[in-house]
Design an enzyme around this catalytic site. Structure first.
Site, mmCIF file in Angstrom:
data_model
loop_
_atom_site.group_PDB
_atom_site.id
_atom_site.type_symbol
_atom_site.label_atom_id
_atom_site.label_comp_id
_atom_site.label_asym_id
_atom_site.label_seq_id
_atom_site.Cartn_x
_atom_site.Cartn_y
_atom_site.Cartn_z
ATOM 1 N N HIS A 134 0.842 -1.202 0.000
ATOM 2 C CA HIS A 134 0.000 0.000 0.000
ATOM 3 C C HIS A 134 0.872 1.246 0.000
ATOM 4 C CE1 HIS A 134 -3.328 -2.722 1.725
ATOM 5 N NE2 HIS A 134 -3.494 -2.540 0.431
ATOM 6 N N ARG A 191 -3.378 4.770 -1.913
ATOM 7 C CA ARG A 191 -3.240 3.400 -1.377
ATOM 8 C C ARG A 191 -2.890 2.362 -2.452
ATOM 9 N NH1 ARG A 191 -5.771 -0.165 2.592
ATOM 10 N NH2 ARG A 191 -6.560 -2.038 1.630
ATOM 11 N N ASN A 207 -3.139 -5.714 -2.308
ATOM 12 C CA ASN A 207 -3.339 -6.679 -1.222
ATOM 13 C C ASN A 207 -4.749 -7.272 -1.212
ATOM 14 O OD1 ASN A 207 -1.980 -8.067 0.869
ATOM 15 N ND2 ASN A 207 -3.073 -6.867 2.407
ATOM 16 N N HIS A 261 2.825 -3.744 6.830
ATOM 17 C CA HIS A 261 1.854 -2.707 6.484
ATOM 18 C C HIS A 261 1.837 -1.704 7.629
ATOM 19 C CE1 HIS A 261 -0.493 -4.543 3.055
ATOM 20 N NE2 HIS A 261 0.237 -5.575 3.426
ATOM 21 N N TYR A 263 -1.413 1.199 9.426
ATOM 22 C CA TYR A 263 -0.943 1.302 10.795
ATOM 23 C C TYR A 263 -1.893 0.488 11.676
ATOM 24 C CZ TYR A 263 -4.859 4.582 11.282
ATOM 25 O OH TYR A 263 -6.114 5.138 11.310
ATOM 26 N N TYR A 315 -11.105 -7.114 10.102
ATOM 27 C CA TYR A 315 -12.231 -7.055 9.178
ATOM 28 C C TYR A 315 -11.979 -8.094 8.096
ATOM 29 C CZ TYR A 315 -9.052 -3.492 7.141
ATOM 30 O OH TYR A 315 -7.973 -2.793 6.687
ATOM 31 N N GLU A 337 1.119 -4.975 11.062
ATOM 32 C CA GLU A 337 0.730 -3.567 10.944
ATOM 33 C C GLU A 337 1.590 -2.770 11.924
ATOM 34 O OE1 GLU A 337 -1.514 -2.265 8.866
ATOM 35 O OE2 GLU A 337 -2.826 -3.933 8.271
#
Ligand SMILES: [Zn+2]
Length: 374
Positions: A134, A191, A207, A261, A263, A315, A337
């Protein structure tokens, strides 16, 4: 006008979790138990309010950018060009153990670079670290780059020397160079990659473009609408950036994969496409335990909490890197992250003085992964 919104809800008809499950074309940044931070247009904000959500505007994007995305802040991070120079220099510094490989080309024909670190012994013990799928996640370039730098600087001392004798470590710090350059020059919050889509919009989410359970969801976080931030692409591996990684992994058959990745400070393991856990108990235990170990190792350095969890607990996402590497190759696969924890701490825009501590705390977990996997 694109807005950064903090969404809360006290309405039973508008549960927060539902925000993630419906295809509204939102760009979800942060998920907490009591609020969600996302980016959306004014019309989307109004729509959410009509649905019963409370919506608070955090920053106008322009103000946000002028505060956080200064030239000074950009100067602390690699561009595609300075990254290539530094990777080349690393390879030249110890040619007996480091090689620079072009593993593919982006849509705009930028090379995607990898460093192979290890003695040339035809070993099958290999591990892979990647960064920056990203564009806006700049810290995700620096951590894998600094890992490569560390391994090269310490190539003659144990345990690194031992690892380089018995196996290979591959590092690909910038999978999405086109997006990253666009982000540096034009839109700090970009992104996706730079694919021109038939509807006139730009970008596929790299991704979401991997070929395991690709396209099986159509929600905010894995969208079939080209203009959405998480557009999955017209088919699996439609993008040259993901094909480069697919081919590298198919060729080298790594024993483990970590992809960085930002954050939120999370340690994510498969699955992303389903809420069900990994079925194989050995694989599941191995990844859950490793994720917990990473949390301890990271936390011991600067007391920062990185929370381990199954990817879909954050998610649901279909077509991400680690579902594919685990789903197809059965190897331990993690998405880490990085800093910061919240949007209030800068979100994607992390001050360059945070690069070093973020690397320091992630170093022992990366080394532990190499030790375990090789
Ligand atoms: Zn990301």
């Amino acid at each position: 006008m694109v807005l950064i919104l903090k969404v809360t809800s006290t309405e039973p008809r508008a549960p927060l979790a539902q925000l993630l499950e419906v295809p509204l074309g939102l760009d979800i940044w942060e998920v907490q138990s009591d609020y969600v931070v996302l980016r959306g247009a004014e019309a989307q904000a109004e729509r959410l309010q009509r649905m019963g959500y409370s919506v608070e505007q955090l920053h106008m994007t322009e103000t946000y950018l002028s505060t956080f995305a200064t030239a000074d802040a950009a100067a602390g991070y690699h561009s595609a060009e300075t990254l290539e120079q530094d990777m080349r220099q690393l390879a030249d510094s110890q040619p007996e153990v480091v090689e620079l490989h072009e593993v593919g080309r982006s849509l705009e024909n930028r090379p995607i670079w990898a460093l192979r670190i290890g003695e040339r012994r035809g070993s099958t013990r290999k591990v892979c670290f990647m960064g920056c799928h990203h564009a806006r996640e700049w810290i995700a370039v620096e951590v894998p780059y600094l890992l490569a730098d560390y391994l090269v600087q310490n190539a003659n001392q144990n345990p690194v020397a031992q690892w380089l004798t018995q196996g290979e470590i591959w590092v690909v710090p910038m999978v999405n160079p086109d997006g990253h350059e666009f982000c540096r020059r034009h839109d700090r919050l970009w992104r996706k990659n730079r694919r021109p889509n038939p509807d006139g919009s730009v970008g596929v989410d790299p991704n979401r473009n991997y070929g395991y359970m690709w396209g099986t969801l159509n929600v905010n976080t894995s969208s079939h609408v080209p203009s959405d931030e998480t557009y999955v692409g017209p088919r699996a591996f439609s993008e040259p950036e993901t094909r480069a990684i697919r081919d590298l992994i198919a060729r080298e058959l790594f024993r483990g994969v970590i992809t960085y990745h930002s954050y939120s400070q999370l340690i994510l393991y498969p699955w992303g496409y389903t809420r069900r856990p990994i079925i194989d108990p050995t694989d599941r235990d191995q990844m859950v335990r490793l994720a917990q170990r990473f949390q301890e190792l990271i936390g011991a350095v600067h007391d920062e909490i990185y929370t381990p969890q199954q990817s879909s607990q954050l998610y649901p996402t279909a077509g991400d890197t680690t579902d594919w590497t685990y789903g197809i190759y059965g190897v331990p696969s993690f998405t880490i992250e990085l800093r910061p924890r919240t949007q209030a701490e800068g979100g994607f825009i992390l001050s360059p003085d945070q690069i070093q501590p973020t690397w320091e705390e992630n170093q022992p977990a990366a080394l532990e992964f190499i030790q375990r996997v090789l």
